[in-house]
Design an enzyme around this catalytic site. Structure first.
Site, PDB file in Angstrom:
ATOM      1  N   ASP A  21     -10.520  -6.741 -10.281  1.00 32.37           N
ATOM      2  CA  ASP A  21      -9.728  -7.973 -10.241  1.00 32.37           C
ATOM      3  C   ASP A  21      -8.696  -7.875  -9.116  1.00 32.37           C
ATOM      4  O   ASP A  21      -8.979  -7.314  -8.068  1.00 32.37           O
ATOM      5  CB  ASP A  21      -9.064  -8.175 -11.616  1.00 32.37           C
ATOM      6  CG  ASP A  21      -8.868  -9.630 -11.979  1.00 32.37           C
ATOM      7  OD1 ASP A  21      -8.013 -10.275 -11.348  1.00 32.37           O
ATOM      8  OD2 ASP A  21      -9.568 -10.139 -12.875  1.00 32.37           O
ATOM      9  N   HIS A  32      -3.206 -11.987 -12.069  1.00 28.51           N
ATOM     10  CA  HIS A  32      -4.465 -12.215 -12.782  1.00 28.51           C
ATOM     11  C   HIS A  32      -5.024 -10.923 -13.371  1.00 28.51           C
ATOM     12  O   HIS A  32      -5.413 -10.863 -14.538  1.00 28.51           O
ATOM     13  CB  HIS A  32      -5.460 -12.855 -11.815  1.00 28.51           C
ATOM     14  CG  HIS A  32      -6.711 -13.378 -12.428  1.00 28.51           C
ATOM     15  ND1 HIS A  32      -7.826 -12.595 -12.643  1.00 28.51           N
ATOM     16  CD2 HIS A  32      -7.047 -14.615 -12.862  1.00 28.51           C
ATOM     17  CE1 HIS A  32      -8.790 -13.327 -13.172  1.00 28.51           C
ATOM     18  NE2 HIS A  32      -8.339 -14.563 -13.321  1.00 28.51           N
ATOM     19  N   SER A  83     -11.821 -16.622 -17.192  1.00 29.73           N
ATOM     20  CA  SER A  83     -11.211 -15.344 -16.804  1.00 29.73           C
ATOM     21  C   SER A  83     -10.517 -14.688 -17.982  1.00 29.73           C
ATOM     22  O   SER A  83     -10.459 -13.457 -18.081  1.00 29.73           O
ATOM     23  CB  SER A  83     -10.165 -15.560 -15.701  1.00 29.73           C
ATOM     24  OG  SER A  83     -10.755 -15.725 -14.450  1.00 29.73           O
TER      25      SER A  83
END
Length: 395
Positions: free
Chosen positions: A110, A141, A335
């Site tokens: 990521d 994120h 996600s």
């Protein structure tokens, strides 16, 4: 004109049967998995046919841009609600499972991680940067996704599905300048070499970005779109070959399961027909693709942004998890659903490991079979949710 390509090689492999669906000896499978190499090279298009005929080359694909499966509804959480467990952790039954992920190694590919966050105290976080920008997480994120998988409690709130995980591999594959298929393939290879049992990826191919980059070089839009489509197909095949090699290695080294987000491009809230299928790499054979569910008064329903055709679902709306610099943040997207499934996969892996039956086929079967539809609102489309809400082992 030369272009960057990813080349997947398998040295010492006696034949390509494992890539053509044929039978292969155990020694051939082990040699193939152990000898896998990933190369990135500038190649002339005219040389590609000859390269593809090399006996040790199993896949060649142009390097194309990769991007985050961008989350929605991003909000800082100053003070958690009066709950002690996030709704996602409860929805998958992790709070009542006797398993915590102990003994299982997970990898998160990521935007990196803030390893100093209190949610990761006690975790051996091993970082590797594939972007050239250095370790850490300036986006948030990756930290959020990691927190959902194995985060410890933050301010009295349980955010992690598998908080007993003690070793995590963090591959920073997306930076301020996005990423590429080359960085993802290299990171998958790195994670498997370092013992990952579960690899979580909330990212996808940036097809529009690839078209735009070609048009900026002067190529007409119709030709750019056609060329990008060629690269798209080649990269789907590249990820499938990589998954086959990971599967072969799972028979001789550690079991490794690949999990990817379905994508957030659908717009079912605007029109029922405004939906698209799972995006790469999650669409590639050998990956578990994940859709996002939301919580309603009458049960769970598919999130309007969630791409259709995924294999299983996880909580993906209003998910609270770790934020770089400390504290908590709320995000929505496939996600966010993907790390829930990755965390539950770690719980199933621990259960199977404890009984001496951990292998890729059984882990995949148990995970997909755990999908439950009894909590979904009436009228759901099975194609939107796969087998249903992923569920942790209860004993």
């Amino acid at each position: 004109m030369k272009e960057e390509h990813v080349i997947l090689r398998v040295k010492k492999a006696a034949n390509r049967d494992i890539f053509l669906g044929g039978a292969a000896k155990a020694s051939t499978l082990e040699a193939a998995a152990a000898s896998m190499t990933v190369e990135v090279d500038n190649l002339d298009r005219n040389n590609l046919p000859q390269l593809a005929r090399d006996t040790d080359v199993v896949a060649v694909a142009p390097v194309i841009p990769m991007k985050l499966v961008k989350p929605l509804d991003i909000q800082n959480v100053l003070q958690p609600a009066a709950h002690t467990i996030t709704w996602g952790v409860k929805a998958v039954g992790a709070d009542t499972s006797p398993f915590t992920g102990n003994g299982i190694v997970v990898a998160v590919l990521d935007t990196g991680i803030d390893a100093t966050h209190p949610a990761f105290v006690g975790v051996n976080v091993i970082q590797k940067d594939f972007t050239g920008e250095g370790n850490g997480d300036t986006n948030g994120h990756g930290t959020h996704c990691a927190g959902t998988i194995f985060g410890r409690d933050v301010n009295g709130l349980r955010i992690g599905v598998a908080p007993g995980i003690k070793k995590a591999l963090i591959g920073k594959v997306l930076g301020d300048n996005s990423g590429s298929s080359a960085s993802i393939i290299n990171a998958i290879h790195w994670a498997t070499q370092n013992g990952a049992n579960v690899i979580s990826m909330s990212l996808g191919i940036d097809f529009p970005g690839f078209v735009e980059s070609l048009t900026r070089s002067g190529m007409p839009i119709d030709l750019a779109t056609s060329k990008a489509l060629e690269g798209y197909r080649a990269n789907v095949q590249l990820f499938e070959k990589m998954a086959q090699l990971v599967q072969a290695g799972s028979s001789f080294f550690q079991t490794t399961l690949l999990i990817g987000a379905a994508g957030n491009e659908s717009r079912k809230d605007q029109h029922p027909d405004f939906e698209i299928a799972v995006s790469p790499p999650a669409v590639s054979n050998g990956f578990i693709s994940v859709a996002a569910l939301m919580e309603n008064a009458l049960g769970f329903s598919v999130a309007p942004f969630s791409n259709t055709g995924a294999m299983i679902s996880g909580p993906g709306v209003g998910i609270i998890s770790a934020k770089p610099g400390g504290g908590l943040q709320q995000m929505s997207g496939t996600s966010m659903a993907t790390p829930h499934v990755a965390g539950v996969a770690a719980l199933w892996a621990e259960k199977l490991l404890s009984s001496g039956s951990l292998n890729l086929n059984i882990l995949t079967a148990r995970l997909l079979a755990s999908g439950a539809t009894h909590g979904l609102m009436a009228g759901f489309d099975p194609f939107d949710v796969g087998t249903g809400m992923v569920t942790a082992p209860q004993g």
